[in-house]
Design an enzyme around this catalytic site. Structure first.
Site, PDB file in Angstrom:
ATOM      1  N   ASP A 151     143.166  77.344  13.749  1.00  0.00           N
ATOM      2  CA  ASP A 151     142.302  76.931  14.616  1.00  0.00           C
ATOM      3  C   ASP A 151     142.197  75.541  14.773  1.00  0.00           C
ATOM      4  O   ASP A 151     142.114  74.605  15.671  1.00  0.00           O
ATOM      5  CB  ASP A 151     140.876  77.449  14.561  1.00  0.00           C
ATOM      6  N   TYR A 153     145.089  73.880  16.198  1.00  0.00           N
ATOM      7  CA  TYR A 153     145.234  74.344  17.496  1.00  0.00           C
ATOM      8  C   TYR A 153     144.180  73.143  18.375  1.00  0.00           C
ATOM      9  O   TYR A 153     144.461  72.595  19.484  1.00  0.00           O
ATOM     10  CB  TYR A 153     144.758  75.730  17.853  1.00  0.00           C
ATOM     11  N   SER A 165     133.873  79.364  27.759  1.00  0.00           N
ATOM     12  CA  SER A 165     133.899  78.803  26.361  1.00  0.00           C
ATOM     13  C   SER A 165     133.078  77.935  26.110  1.00  0.00           C
ATOM     14  O   SER A 165     132.101  77.526  26.995  1.00  0.00           O
ATOM     15  CB  SER A 165     135.385  78.464  26.020  1.00  0.00           C
ATOM     16  N   GLU A 187     122.071  79.556  16.737  1.00  0.00           N
ATOM     17  CA  GLU A 187     122.651  81.105  16.346  1.00  0.00           C
ATOM     18  C   GLU A 187     123.932  80.565  15.624  1.00  0.00           C
ATOM     19  O   GLU A 187     124.451  79.613  16.017  1.00  0.00           O
ATOM     20  CB  GLU A 187     122.952  81.879  17.588  1.00  0.00           C
ATOM     21  N   LYS A 244     127.653  80.681  15.029  1.00  0.00           N
ATOM     22  CA  LYS A 244     128.882  80.917  15.716  1.00  0.00           C
ATOM     23  C   LYS A 244     129.979  81.921  15.108  1.00  0.00           C
ATOM     24  O   LYS A 244     130.610  81.547  14.142  1.00  0.00           O
ATOM     25  CB  LYS A 244     129.849  79.490  16.188  1.00  0.00           C
ATOM     26  N   ASP A 286     132.853  84.371  14.119  1.00  0.00           N
ATOM     27  CA  ASP A 286     134.205  84.267  14.268  1.00  0.00           C
ATOM     28  C   ASP A 286     134.935  85.744  14.610  1.00  0.00           C
ATOM     29  O   ASP A 286     135.373  86.432  13.583  1.00  0.00           O
ATOM     30  CB  ASP A 286     134.847  83.814  12.973  1.00  0.00           C
ATOM     31  N   ARG A 325     137.351  89.133  26.899  1.00  0.00           N
ATOM     32  CA  ARG A 325     137.342  88.083  27.588  1.00  0.00           C
ATOM     33  C   ARG A 325     138.365  87.707  28.631  1.00  0.00           C
ATOM     34  O   ARG A 325     138.220  87.255  29.655  1.00  0.00           O
ATOM     35  CB  ARG A 325     136.885  86.666  26.858  1.00  0.00           C
ATOM     36  N   GLU A 357     130.047  89.209  20.398  1.00  0.00           N
ATOM     37  CA  GLU A 357     131.269  89.135  19.724  1.00  0.00           C
ATOM     38  C   GLU A 357     131.478  90.241  18.572  1.00  0.00           C
ATOM     39  O   GLU A 357     130.492  90.798  17.913  1.00  0.00           O
ATOM     40  CB  GLU A 357     130.854  87.925  18.600  1.00  0.00           C
ATOM     41  N   TYR A 404     125.094  87.915  22.246  1.00  0.00           N
ATOM     42  CA  TYR A 404     124.537  86.653  22.333  1.00  0.00           C
ATOM     43  C   TYR A 404     124.142  86.115  23.765  1.00  0.00           C
ATOM     44  O   TYR A 404     123.689  85.077  23.868  1.00  0.00           O
ATOM     45  CB  TYR A 404     125.296  85.660  21.436  1.00  0.00           C
ATOM     46  N   LYS A 430     130.721  72.787  14.686  1.00  0.00           N
ATOM     47  CA  LYS A 430     131.704  73.516  13.976  1.00  0.00           C
ATOM     48  C   LYS A 430     131.522  72.996  12.542  1.00  0.00           C
ATOM     49  O   LYS A 430     131.234  71.970  12.203  1.00  0.00           O
ATOM     50  CB  LYS A 430     133.045  73.221  14.261  1.00  0.00           C
ATOM     51  N   CYS A 433     157.232  87.609 -19.234  1.00  0.00           N
ATOM     52  CA  CYS A 433     155.601  86.977 -18.977  1.00  0.00           C
ATOM     53  C   CYS A 433     155.780  85.566 -19.272  1.00  0.00           C
ATOM     54  O   CYS A 433     156.004  85.092 -20.489  1.00  0.00           O
ATOM     55  CB  CYS A 433     154.930  87.957 -19.763  1.00  0.00           C
ATOM     56  N   CYS A 448     153.152  85.468 -22.498  1.00  0.00           N
ATOM     57  CA  CYS A 448     153.650  85.870 -23.690  1.00  0.00           C
ATOM     58  C   CYS A 448     155.074  86.051 -23.954  1.00  0.00           C
ATOM     59  O   CYS A 448     155.537  86.445 -25.035  1.00  0.00           O
ATOM     60  CB  CYS A 448     152.873  87.230 -24.176  1.00  0.00           C
ATOM     61  N   CYS A 508     153.313  92.525 -16.754  1.00  0.00           N
ATOM     62  CA  CYS A 508     153.651  92.142 -18.075  1.00  0.00           C
ATOM     63  C   CYS A 508     153.506  93.350 -18.976  1.00  0.00           C
ATOM     64  O   CYS A 508     152.588  94.207 -18.918  1.00  0.00           O
ATOM     65  CB  CYS A 508     152.618  91.045 -18.637  1.00  0.00           C
ATOM     66  N   CYS A 527     149.636  90.147 -25.185  1.00  0.00           N
ATOM     67  CA  CYS A 527     149.675  89.159 -24.195  1.00  0.00           C
ATOM     68  C   CYS A 527     148.230  88.665 -24.387  1.00  0.00           C
ATOM     69  O   CYS A 527     147.214  89.395 -23.981  1.00  0.00           O
ATOM     70  CB  CYS A 527     150.155  89.792 -22.949  1.00  0.00           C
TER      71      CYS A 527
HETATM   72  S1  IVH Z   1     127.890  81.616  23.973  1.00  0.00           S
HETATM   73  C1  IVH Z   1     128.811  80.271  28.124  1.00  0.00           C
HETATM   74  N1  IVH Z   1     127.070  82.224  21.147  1.00  0.00           N
HETATM   75  O1  IVH Z   1     132.661  81.479  20.808  1.00  0.00           O
HETATM   76  C2  IVH Z   1     128.500  80.400  26.585  1.00  0.00           C
HETATM   77  N2  IVH Z   1     129.542  82.156  21.902  1.00  0.00           N
HETATM   78  O2  IVH Z   1     134.108  78.849  21.972  1.00  0.00           O
HETATM   79  C3  IVH Z   1     129.498  81.297  25.852  1.00  0.00           C
HETATM   80  N3  IVH Z   1     130.968  82.910  20.096  1.00  0.00           N
HETATM   81  O3  IVH Z   1     133.891  82.980  23.749  1.00  0.00           O
HETATM   82  C4  IVH Z   1     129.356  81.890  24.517  1.00  0.00           C
HETATM   83  N4  IVH Z   1     129.478  83.124  18.564  1.00  0.00           N
HETATM   84  O4  IVH Z   1     133.418  84.344  21.717  1.00  0.00           O
HETATM   85  C5  IVH Z   1     128.233  82.170  22.147  1.00  0.00           C
HETATM   86  N5  IVH Z   1     126.418  82.871  19.258  1.00  0.00           N
HETATM   87  C6  IVH Z   1     127.568  82.670  20.103  1.00  0.00           C
HETATM   88  C7  IVH Z   1     128.837  82.906  19.696  1.00  0.00           C
HETATM   89  C8  IVH Z   1     129.696  82.436  20.768  1.00  0.00           C
HETATM   90  C9  IVH Z   1     130.620  83.225  18.814  1.00  0.00           C
HETATM   91  C10 IVH Z   1     132.275  82.637  20.532  1.00  0.00           C
HETATM   92  C11 IVH Z   1     132.536  83.349  21.817  1.00  0.00           C
HETATM   93  C12 IVH Z   1     133.166  82.411  22.913  1.00  0.00           C
HETATM   94  C13 IVH Z   1     133.578  81.362  21.985  1.00  0.00           C
HETATM   95  C14 IVH Z   1     133.523  79.912  22.803  1.00  0.00           C
END
Ligand code: IVH
Length: 676
Positions: A35, A38, A84, A118, A120, A122, A141, A178, A230, A319, A413, A416, A431, A437
């Site tokens: 990520d 990216y 996003s 909250e 985030k 993954d 999404r 999520e 969320y 992040k 190995c 040993c 081994c 060993c």
């Molecule tokens: S809120 C308009 N809350 O992060 C707000 N997103 O980078 C929309 N994600 O597509 C998202 N934890 O998949 C929100 N506590 C959280 C989140 C969260 C993970 C993800 C979600 C979103 C992406 C955005």
């Protein structure tokens, strides 16, 4: 000023790369880049486009939210786009965000905004639509406006309510959250895949996204998926509270899972405190998070702030250090584990990942190394999440340099020097040094002393580890040369217990062949196999001399066990350990091998003995028959060739006569032994 040709070229190249990686990520569920890498591409493009607005093209990835939905699934229109989040990678970026919020809202510049904070998560974003409290649709999404219909798959996730609890929910309620795969489930899933030589998932997020997009919901149902909600999307025929935090409370009342780590915090300082607290707890959580999200808590403020192209102005993702990074493999070495597993380990160009600098990462096993085609000199993605050992998850093939070197499994190995055995059905190379060993010493000794092996009472794991640590015990034979004086120098070992221990060590010397074989800890040789080997071969020399074919003649010994046993006794270190034990006084009762002699006069013939013979005991008769290649069994059947009868022969003789089986007395047996 117009952009230079180089700038335009760079922007176009970035767009092309981002489009390609979007496709890998969203459509194939098989990203090639971590990520963070990216994000770097996107940020570079965003910066170029910001500074040179005239170069922005309508099809630039910065102008869109995600990828096109895949055709295999029905497509679903999101009534409200699924957006996003903007990212903040530093405190400064967070402060800028907060300043923009305060500036745009008509509030006192010094006032602290309340944020719903909250983790985030993954995983993969989903939308769940409820009509009159019933789940009617689940969707990915997708590109933010259109997603894929995954109703059949989300229904298999236990944490997704199929109907809502309580009352007061809107007639139409769309919730967003999520779907994620907890780390333990992910690890287990990959371990099983690895053992079968199948493809593993790069990370839990990928595993979640891939699982949601299975065409067969039964496969999704088998995956350990979970969900935290969320946000809400479309709401008709009902009212929701006025704050994000209260909305989540309400969702919880209706039966949705919301993240228990969420808090309401005040101003930037509150955000930063939450960020640090979550950062410290990150590795302890059961699931991956890649940062925290702050959302302006008051929904009327959110409405005032509105959106920019892809993201709301009222929220930001702060992040954490990335859990995946790019680095280069300097070398590949092999490590030997406590059970003898020989594991390839990558020596890396040090890289900061998951909050620490990592310079080694596991490659798991040879199958995995070949499957991923990892070579020395390659640029790879390294992942470090939680307290899991860092691992090499993928190679960036397009960055492979000329002369990248393939690595072969070692034949010996590295610790040993014993042979390394690679068995096809098993991904792991091992081994064969076992007892010898040093890497395997403590484990091998614990097994040796255990109750069902040599049964050395009082010699526990802690004690063994101490003895190994001070290098006093290198092989099990060394146990038989310990003295009270030495033992009392160890932790928690008094004169009395030392004397007691020496007594039980002494007592263990008189054992059985079967226990002894089991105690040697040959892989795959458990108690049952040890006992089968002991009764088949009767003595150590016969067992040591047996080739793989002869070993497979033992009941329940297949090619894998035969190979292990053979390799073990081929190893001269192991022979030395055995000699040491015998020299130290370990004994057992031996007898002639019962292994059939392949070319004796009685080979292939089956005998039953009954009654008392005059000139020899029954055991002696048995040995003679076996030495001539015959087999002695206990009961008479059609398969019996001869019944040898002596005085007071009983029902076995009668049965033989009934079945027409040949019967011979002692003289007849001697004739058979001499004649044929
Ligand atoms: S809120 C308009 N809350 O992060 C707000 N997103 O980078 C929309 N994600 O597509 C998202 N934890 O998949 C929100 N506590 C959280 C989140 C969260 C993970 C993800 C979600 C979103 C992406 C955005």
């Amino acid at each position: 000023m117009t952009a230079s040709a180089t700038t335009r070229k760079r922007a176009e190249s970035l767009r092309e790369q981002i489009r390609y990686h979007n496709y890998r990520y969203h459509v194939l569920d098989d990203p090639e880049l971590p990520d963070i890498e990216y994000d770097r591409l996107v940020r570079e493009l965003e910066a170029l486009e910001r500074d040179n607005p005239e170069i922005v093209t309508p099809d630039s990835p910065t102008q869109r939210v995600g990828a096109q939905p895949v055709k295999a699934f029905g497509s679903v229109a999101h009534k409200m786009p699924m957006l996003s989040l903007e990212n903040a990678f530093s405190e400064e970026e967070l402060r800028n965000f907060n300043r923009r919020v305060v500036d745009r809202l008509d509030v006192d510049p010094g006032s602290a905004i309340s944020y719903a904070a909250e983790p985030k998560l993954d995983g993969a974003a989903v939308s769940l639509l409820y009509e009159n409290g019933q789940l009617v649709r689940g969707a990915t999404r997708g590109d933010g406006t259109r997603g894929e219909d995954i109703t059949h798959n989300v229904r298999t996730i236990e944490a997704v309510p199929l109907s809502l609890l309580g009352k007061g929910f809107p007639r139409t309620l769309e919730v967003r959250g999520e779907v994620f795969m907890p780390r333990a489930g992910f690890q287990e899933f990959n371990e099983i895949a690895r053992a079968k030589g199948e493809k593993t998932f790069v990370n839990p997020r990928n595993a979640a996204a891939g699982s949601l997009r299975q065409l067969d919901p039964r496969l999704t149902a088998e995956r350990p998926l979970d969900i935290y909600l969320y946000a809400v999307g479309q709401v008709d025929g009902g009212q929701l509270p006025k704050r994000q935090s209260q909305v989540l409370d309400r969702l919880q009342d209706w039966g949705f899972k919301v993240c228990p780590e969420r808090r309401v915090v005040e101003g930037v300082e509150g955000c930063l405190e939450f960020y640090r607290a979550m950062g410290a707890r990150r590795d302890l959580l059961a699931y991956d998070i890649d940062g925290v999200v702050y959302k302006v808590d008051r929904l009327d403020y959110q409405a005032q702030l509105g959106f920019v192209s892809r993201a709301p102005r009222w929220a930001i993702a702060h992040k954490f250090p990335a859990q995946e990074e790019l680095t280069v493999i300097r070398d590949i070495e092999f490590q030997v584990g406590r059970t003898g597993a020989v594991t390839p380990v990558a020596r890396l160009e040090p890289v900061f990942v998951g909050g620490v600098t990592v310079s080694n990462a596991t490659l798991h096993n040879m199958h995995e190394l070949h499957r991923k085609d990892v070579r020395i000199g390659d640029t790879v993605i390294v992942r470090r999440a939680g307290d899991v050992i860092p691992e090499v998850v993928a190679v960036l093939l397009e960055r492979r340099v000329k002369g990248a070197r393939i690595v072969k499994a070692p034949k010996k190995c590295p610790i040993c020097g014993s042979a390394v055995l690679f068995i096809d059905e098993e991904a792991v190379a091992r081994c064969t040094g076992g007892l010898f060993c040093p890497a395997q010493r403590a484990e091998a000794l614990k097994h040796f002393a255990s109750r069902r092996a040599m049964d050395i009472d009082g010699l526990g794991g802690k004690l063994i580890e101490q003895l190994v640590a001070v290098d006093r015990v290198k092989t099990p034979a060394d146990l038989y040369h310990l003295s009270v004086d030495e033992l009392v120098t160890l932790e928690r070992m008094g004169q009395k217990s030392a004397e007691k221990l020496l007594k039980s060590i002494e007592r263990s010397k008189a054992t059985t062949f079967s226990r002894f074989l089991y105690a040697l800890g040959v892989r795959e040789v458990g108690e049952a196999t040890a006992s089968a080997l002991a009764s088949h071969f009767g003595n150590l020399d016969a067992l040591v001399a047996a080739d793989e074919e002869a070993l497979q003649a033992v009941s329940d010994v297949g090619p894998v066990v035969a190979a292990r046993v053979h390799a073990f006794f081929e190893e001269k270190h192991n022979k030395a350990v055995i000699r040491g034990l015998i020299d130290a006084g370990v004994t057992w009762v031996e007898r002639e091998s019962q292994a059939p002699v392949a070319d004796g006069p009685l080979t292939g013939k089956v005998f039953v003995l009954t009654g008392t013979l005059a000139g020899m005991t029954r055991d002696e008769a048995k040995d003679l028959i076996q030495a001539a290649g015959g087999k002695v069994t206990g009961s008479v059947s059609q398969k019996t060739d001869f019944v040898v009868f002596g005085d007071k022969a009983g029902s076995k003789l009668t049965k033989a006569q009934k079945l027409g089986v040949k019967t011979v007395d002692e003289e007849g047996l001697k004739k058979l032994l001499a004649d044929q």
